[in-house]
Design a protein around this motif. Structure first.
Motif, PDB file in Angstrom:
ATOM      1  N   ASN A   5     171.531   3.385  64.939  1.00  0.00           N
ATOM      2  CA  ASN A   5     172.733   4.224  64.852  1.00  0.00           C
ATOM      3  C   ASN A   5     173.175   4.674  66.236  1.00  0.00           C
ATOM      4  O   ASN A   5     172.351   5.097  67.043  1.00  0.00           O
ATOM      5  N   VAL A   6     174.479   4.609  66.491  1.00  0.00           N
ATOM      6  CA  VAL A   6     175.021   5.163  67.730  1.00  0.00           C
ATOM      7  C   VAL A   6     176.092   6.222  67.440  1.00  0.00           C
ATOM      8  O   VAL A   6     176.512   6.936  68.331  1.00  0.00           O
ATOM      9  N   PHE A  27     173.674   6.856  75.403  1.00  0.00           N
ATOM     10  CA  PHE A  27     174.377   5.934  76.295  1.00  0.00           C
ATOM     11  C   PHE A  27     175.862   5.868  75.949  1.00  0.00           C
ATOM     12  O   PHE A  27     176.412   4.784  75.779  1.00  0.00           O
ATOM     13  N   GLU A  28     176.508   7.027  75.845  1.00  0.00           N
ATOM     14  CA  GLU A  28     177.923   7.055  75.443  1.00  0.00           C
ATOM     15  C   GLU A  28     178.800   6.201  76.344  1.00  0.00           C
ATOM     16  O   GLU A  28     179.677   5.498  75.874  1.00  0.00           O
ATOM     17  N   GLU A  29     178.565   6.275  77.659  1.00  0.00           N
ATOM     18  CA  GLU A  29     179.401   5.522  78.611  1.00  0.00           C
ATOM     19  C   GLU A  29     179.434   4.034  78.266  1.00  0.00           C
ATOM     20  O   GLU A  29     180.498   3.431  78.262  1.00  0.00           O
ATOM     21  N   THR A  30     178.265   3.450  78.001  1.00  0.00           N
ATOM     22  CA  THR A  30     178.230   2.014  77.731  1.00  0.00           C
ATOM     23  C   THR A  30     178.498   1.698  76.263  1.00  0.00           C
ATOM     24  O   THR A  30     179.191   0.730  75.956  1.00  0.00           O
ATOM     25  N   ARG A  31     177.987   2.514  75.339  1.00  0.00           N
ATOM     26  CA  ARG A  31     178.177   2.248  73.913  1.00  0.00           C
ATOM     27  C   ARG A  31     179.641   2.223  73.518  1.00  0.00           C
ATOM     28  O   ARG A  31     180.061   1.410  72.709  1.00  0.00           O
ATOM     29  N   ILE A  34     185.351   0.296  76.515  1.00  0.00           N
ATOM     30  CA  ILE A  34     186.393  -0.599  76.023  1.00  0.00           C
ATOM     31  C   ILE A  34     185.882  -2.042  76.072  1.00  0.00           C
ATOM     32  O   ILE A  34     185.262  -2.460  77.047  1.00  0.00           O
ATOM     33  N   GLY A  35     186.100  -2.763  74.980  1.00  0.00           N
ATOM     34  CA  GLY A  35     185.649  -4.153  74.896  1.00  0.00           C
ATOM     35  C   GLY A  35     184.278  -4.308  74.261  1.00  0.00           C
ATOM     36  O   GLY A  35     183.870  -5.417  73.913  1.00  0.00           O
ATOM     37  N   ASN A  36     183.560  -3.192  74.089  1.00  0.00           N
ATOM     38  CA  ASN A  36     182.227  -3.247  73.485  1.00  0.00           C
ATOM     39  C   ASN A  36     182.347  -3.504  71.986  1.00  0.00           C
ATOM     40  O   ASN A  36     183.265  -3.025  71.335  1.00  0.00           O
ATOM     41  N   LYS A  37     181.389  -4.235  71.441  1.00  0.00           N
ATOM     42  CA  LYS A  37     181.378  -4.524  70.004  1.00  0.00           C
ATOM     43  C   LYS A  37     180.379  -3.605  69.303  1.00  0.00           C
ATOM     44  O   LYS A  37     179.272  -3.402  69.784  1.00  0.00           O
ATOM     45  N   ASP A  89     169.384  -6.576  69.845  1.00  0.00           N
ATOM     46  CA  ASP A  89     169.748  -7.401  71.015  1.00  0.00           C
ATOM     47  C   ASP A  89     170.631  -6.622  71.978  1.00  0.00           C
ATOM     48  O   ASP A  89     170.519  -6.770  73.193  1.00  0.00           O
ATOM     49  N   GLN A  90     171.540  -5.812  71.448  1.00  0.00           N
ATOM     50  CA  GLN A  90     172.473  -5.065  72.294  1.00  0.00           C
ATOM     51  C   GLN A  90     171.769  -3.997  73.123  1.00  0.00           C
ATOM     52  O   GLN A  90     172.290  -3.567  74.137  1.00  0.00           O
TER      53      GLN A  90
END
Length: 171
Positions: A5-6, A27-31, A34-37, A89-90
């Motif tokens: 869960n994120v 990891f809000e910045e990366t999670r 924009i463009g993240n799945k 994996d992510q």
């Protein structure tokens, strides 16, 4: 596939397909970049719906997200009360510092004293602000171990084994 869960979609926001999310990630910045799945798991559905983040902004205690191709409230309304997840994996993309671990790596580890005595198993992790505190369950009793260098001496997540220095009064 293993999922983590994120965030949780608590509501829609406006009419242009924005959703209001309560974040559950460090990891809000990366999670939420924009463009993240991300995978959306609707309330009673076991199958993920993959979405790509189109925009993200903070608003009060929430993160407001829009997803590519879903720019209308009617398209995101079914996501209400859904969970946002990432696959195992992510997680490989995260930049963990030395001596930083995911909770799932620490939970269920066996905890031993430096003398090799089994103390118990990590059953929960409490985030206190200053440092995490690990709840160790042993024979039905609970002990609380601060995750600090003076106490935690060695962590082997592959072997699910942790060695601690038992200070006086710790247990």
């Amino acid at each position: 596939m293993e999922w983590f869960n994120v965030g949780r979609i608590v509501n829609t926001h406006g009419i242009r397909g924005e959703v209001r999310v309560i974040s559950t990630t460090d990891f809000e910045e990366t999670r939420f970049a924009i463009g993240n799945k991300l995978a959306v798991f609707k309330k009673d559905d076991k199958r993920p719906i993959w979405v790509t983040i189109e925009s993200a902004r903070r608003h009060k205690n929430f993160i407001l997200l829009t997803f590519e191709g879903l720019n209308n409230i009617n398209l995101v309304e079914p996501f209400k009360e859904g969970l946002l997840k990432v696959s195992k994996d992510q997680l490989a993309d995260d930049e963990l510092d030395e001596n930083e671990y995911y909770h799932f790596e620490i939970k269920d580890c066996e905890v031993y004293s430096e003398e090799g005595e089994l103390i118990g198993v990590v059953s929960d992790i409490l985030e206190t602000g200053a440092n995490d505190v690990w709840e160790i369950t042993a024979k039905g009793k609970k002990h609380y171990i601060p995750y600090i260098a003076d106490v935690v001496k060695e962590i082997d997540v592959d072997e699910k084994k942790i060695i601690i220095h038992v200070m006086e009064g710790l247990l």
